[in-house]
Design an enzyme around this catalytic site. Structure first.
Site, short mmCIF file in Angstrom:
data_model
loop_
_atom_site.label_atom_id
_atom_site.label_comp_id
_atom_site.label_asym_id
_atom_site.label_seq_id
_atom_site.Cartn_x
_atom_site.Cartn_y
_atom_site.Cartn_z
N HIS A 308 32.20 44.06 57.30
CA HIS A 308 30.98 43.58 57.68
C HIS A 308 30.46 44.31 58.96
O HIS A 308 31.09 44.69 59.74
CB HIS A 308 30.87 41.97 58.22
CG HIS A 308 29.43 41.45 57.92
ND1 HIS A 308 28.52 41.45 58.91
CD2 HIS A 308 29.11 40.86 57.11
CE1 HIS A 308 27.47 41.16 58.80
NE2 HIS A 308 27.56 40.56 57.65
N ASP A 366 30.70 37.14 50.68
CA ASP A 366 30.63 37.28 49.25
C ASP A 366 32.29 37.16 48.73
O ASP A 366 32.32 37.07 47.39
CB ASP A 366 30.24 38.64 48.90
CG ASP A 366 28.70 38.86 49.47
OD1 ASP A 366 28.08 39.75 50.04
OD2 ASP A 366 27.88 37.79 48.92
C1 SDX Z 1 26.56 41.35 53.12
O1 SDX Z 1 24.41 42.82 57.08
C2 SDX Z 1 24.52 41.17 56.67
O2 SDX Z 1 24.30 40.61 57.32
C3 SDX Z 1 24.83 41.31 55.14
C4 SDX Z 1 25.18 39.96 54.76
C5 SDX Z 1 24.04 38.88 54.70
O3 SDX Z 1 24.61 37.93 54.74
O4 SDX Z 1 22.86 39.59 54.70
O5 SDX Z 1 26.29 39.43 55.54
C6 SDX Z 1 25.71 40.11 53.30
O6 SDX Z 1 26.21 42.11 52.48
C7 SDX Z 1 28.19 41.10 53.25
C8 SDX Z 1 28.79 42.44 53.09
C9 SDX Z 1 29.05 42.56 51.53
N1 SDX Z 1 29.56 43.85 50.95
C10 SDX Z 1 30.95 44.03 50.76
O7 SDX Z 1 31.54 43.20 50.76
C11 SDX Z 1 31.23 45.50 50.32
C12 SDX Z 1 32.21 46.11 50.90
N2 SDX Z 1 32.08 46.22 52.19
C13 SDX Z 1 31.85 47.58 52.62
O8 SDX Z 1 31.17 48.21 51.78
C14 SDX Z 1 31.37 47.43 54.29
O9 SDX Z 1 32.52 46.68 54.81
C15 SDX Z 1 30.14 46.88 54.90
C16 SDX Z 1 28.88 47.84 53.71
C17 SDX Z 1 30.09 45.70 54.54
C18 SDX Z 1 30.12 47.40 56.00
O10 SDX Z 1 29.96 48.60 56.06
P1 SDX Z 1 29.99 49.39 57.63
O11 SDX Z 1 29.60 48.45 58.71
O12 SDX Z 1 29.02 50.82 57.33
O13 SDX Z 1 31.38 49.84 57.95
P2 SDX Z 1 32.08 51.28 57.65
O14 SDX Z 1 31.57 51.71 56.24
O15 SDX Z 1 31.51 52.33 58.58
O16 SDX Z 1 33.46 51.02 57.47
C19 SDX Z 1 34.29 51.15 58.72
C20 SDX Z 1 35.71 51.59 58.27
C21 SDX Z 1 35.67 52.60 57.26
O17 SDX Z 1 36.76 53.61 57.48
P3 SDX Z 1 37.11 54.69 58.49
O18 SDX Z 1 35.94 55.57 58.20
O19 SDX Z 1 36.86 54.06 59.87
O20 SDX Z 1 38.47 55.10 58.38
O21 SDX Z 1 36.17 50.58 57.53
C22 SDX Z 1 36.35 50.86 56.50
C23 SDX Z 1 35.68 52.16 55.99
O22 SDX Z 1 36.27 53.04 54.87
N3 SDX Z 1 35.75 49.66 55.16
C24 SDX Z 1 36.46 49.52 54.31
C25 SDX Z 1 35.85 48.49 53.85
N4 SDX Z 1 34.74 48.01 54.50
C26 SDX Z 1 34.83 49.24 55.42
N5 SDX Z 1 37.49 50.10 53.45
C27 SDX Z 1 38.07 49.23 52.30
N6 SDX Z 1 37.39 48.25 52.01
C28 SDX Z 1 36.41 47.64 52.43
N7 SDX Z 1 35.61 46.83 52.09
#
Ligand code: SDX
Length: 431
Positions: A308, A366
């Site tokens: 998140h 989710d």
């Molecule tokens: C919602 O914003 C809100 O409030 C949203 C929400 C709401 O109520 O409106 O809470 C609802 O959208 C919840 C999120 C639902 N999405 C998912 O579950 C999809 C999977 N999650 C990821 O796509 C991600 O965690 C996000 C999009 C939710 C957050 O992305 P960020 O903050 O941009 O984090 P990032 O992509 O920069 O990740 C940081 C690190 C990265 O690794 P490094 O580059 O540091 O090595 O964490 C890794 C990412 O690759 N990472 C994951 C991951 N999420 C982040 N690796 C594997 N699986 C994951 N799910």
């Protein structure tokens, strides 16, 4: 802190610029850099808005480190177990919990706006038989401004309130109609004798052929899930609604824009993607392989429902849903739901893996919600629709807050230009 400032020094010229610190009632202070470009000739750069406060808001507060979520100051844990969804909708819209008379009046208003203009049925009939319900939702909600001309003056507070009521009332009717279209069943009209969530279950699962009584467990589970999904500060879809509304666009168009943004798998589309992922993993034995895929930078696979932007702790909503999962499955479906067992094993392994611990990746709202929706008989392609029905309350609350702010201006970010410098047109013979 009211007079504190932050000084920016340009090391190349020695110029110093002081910018005021703005402190809200909770959370980190913000440096007001709105005059930065005018004073110092620089932009700020913050793709994804990791460190940017886009507005003042009094609706929802999140503490990502502590896993705190407050709606108008009330902890989500209390509202989720003690309030009705319309009680929370009133709280988000008007800022305080309603007294008994205010709640009864609000429920009556919403109930009497649940029907759709009859011509909207023809609109729905025009969709392909297997259209995704989110595609129908975006289209039908955007089209509402073609039907409700009498409440489109966005500068009239009464028109804004009527539109907000219409949207909250009609989203379940439109969502259920989209579902009925996708399964080839007749649309069920709303019933004014049913509560909001029971009415939604009625419109989803009743048929003209036999009496249908929404189950109390299902109604309570939906009430809780809708409260948990109602608002969440300046998330992607709420920011989309605010940006669309800042141009003066009508509320139906703004909410349609929010629905479109929510659909993405990184946002509200994640609940559908979580079920797809669990079905793809299929067996607990496969979990370690998928955890490795999620960690592999060369593999686009991510653990859906994990991570998140704000929560670097357990999402408080996920914690509540995880507990309710067991109750709902005990009472509605078979207790040993294989998907729930798989999800809990996946969570257990991920939360003990350095990659997820180091990056503070926890289950979000989710991760478990789809398991309950599935137990209620709701198909996967309707999961994000459920999210949109609930989040409409948050979206219209933020839209109302923004539109009543006299300092509201059109949102218009700038950029770092990386394109070609000026060059002259060449005749085709010289290219
Ligand atoms: C919602 O914003 C809100 O409030 C949203 C929400 C709401 O109520 O409106 O809470 C609802 O959208 C919840 C999120 C639902 N999405 C998912 O579950 C999809 C999977 N999650 C990821 O796509 C991600 O965690 C996000 C999009 C939710 C957050 O992305 P960020 O903050 O941009 O984090 P990032 O992509 O920069 O990740 C940081 C690190 C990265 O690794 P490094 O580059 O540091 O090595 O964490 C890794 C990412 O690759 N990472 C994951 C991951 N999420 C982040 N690796 C594997 N699986 C994951 N799910």
């Amino acid at each position: 802190m009211s007079n504190e400032t932050i000084t920016v020094i340009n090391n190349a010229t020695g110029e110093r610029h002081d910018f005021p610190l703005r402190q809200g009632s909770l959370g980190p202070a913000a440096v007001d850099i709105s005059s930065l470009y005018k004073e110092a000739g620089f932009f700020t750069y913050d793709p994804g808005f990791m460190s940017t406060a886009s507005c003042n808001s009094a609706i929802t507060y999140i503490d990502g480190e502590e896993g705190v979520l407050l709606y108008r100051g009330y902890p989500i844990e209390q509202l989720a177990t003690k309030a009705s969804f319309l009680e929370v909708a009133y709280l988000l819209l008007y800022g305080d919990l309603p007294d008994e008379k205010a709640l009864v009046d609000f429920e009556k208003i919403i109930t009497r706006h649940t029907m759709l203009n009859e011509n909207l049925k023809d609109f729905l009939d025009g969709f392909h038989y297997d259209a995704h319900p989110m595609a129908m939702l975006v289209g039908v909600v955007g089209s509402l401004s073609a039907f409700y001309h009498d409440s489109l003056s966005v500068n009239d507070p009464r028109h804004r309130e009527i539109s907000a009521h219409r949207l909250i009332a009609k989203l379940p009717t439109i969502a259920a109609a989209a579902y009925k279209h996708s399964v080839g069943e007749p649309i069920m009209y709303p019933r004014n004798d049913l509560r909001y969530c029971a009415n939604f279950l009625h419109m989803m699962f009743a048929t003209p052929c036999e009496h249908y009584k929404p189950g109390l467990v299902a109604e309570k589970a939906m009430n809780l899930l809708f409260i948990l999904h109602a608002d969440h500060e300046q998330n992607a879809s709420t920011s989309t609604v605010r940006l669309a509304g800042s141009s003066g666009a009508n509320p139906f168009a703004c909410i349609a824009a929010g629905i479109a943004s929510l659909w993405g798998p990184a946002h509200g589309g994640a609940n559908e993607a979580v079920l797809d992922m669990l079905l793809e993993i299929g067996d607990v034995k496969e979990v370690p392989r998928y955890i490795e895929k999620a960690k592999d930078k060369d593999d686009p696979f991510r653990l859906m429902g994990f991570g998140h932007r704000v929560y670097k702790n357990y999402d408080p909503r996920a914690k509540i849903i995880r507990e309710v999962c067991h109750q709902v499955l005990d009472e509605i479906a078979d207790v040993n739901n294989p998907l729930l067992e798989l999800a809990m094993k996946l969570e257990e392994i991920a939360l003990n893996d350095e990659y997820f611990v180091e990056r503070k990746l926890y289950p979000n709202v989710d991760f478990y919600s789809g398991i309950i929706y599935q137990a209620l008989g709701i198909p996967r392609n309707m999961f994000t629709v459920m999210f949109a029905v609930a989040r409409t309350v948050g979206w219209v609350s933020h839209w109302l807050e923004m539109m009543s702010d006299s300092n509201n201006r059109i949102g218009r970010p700038r950029q770092i230009y990386r394109g070609p410098t000026q060059r002259d047109y060449l005749p085709i013979s010289k290219r």
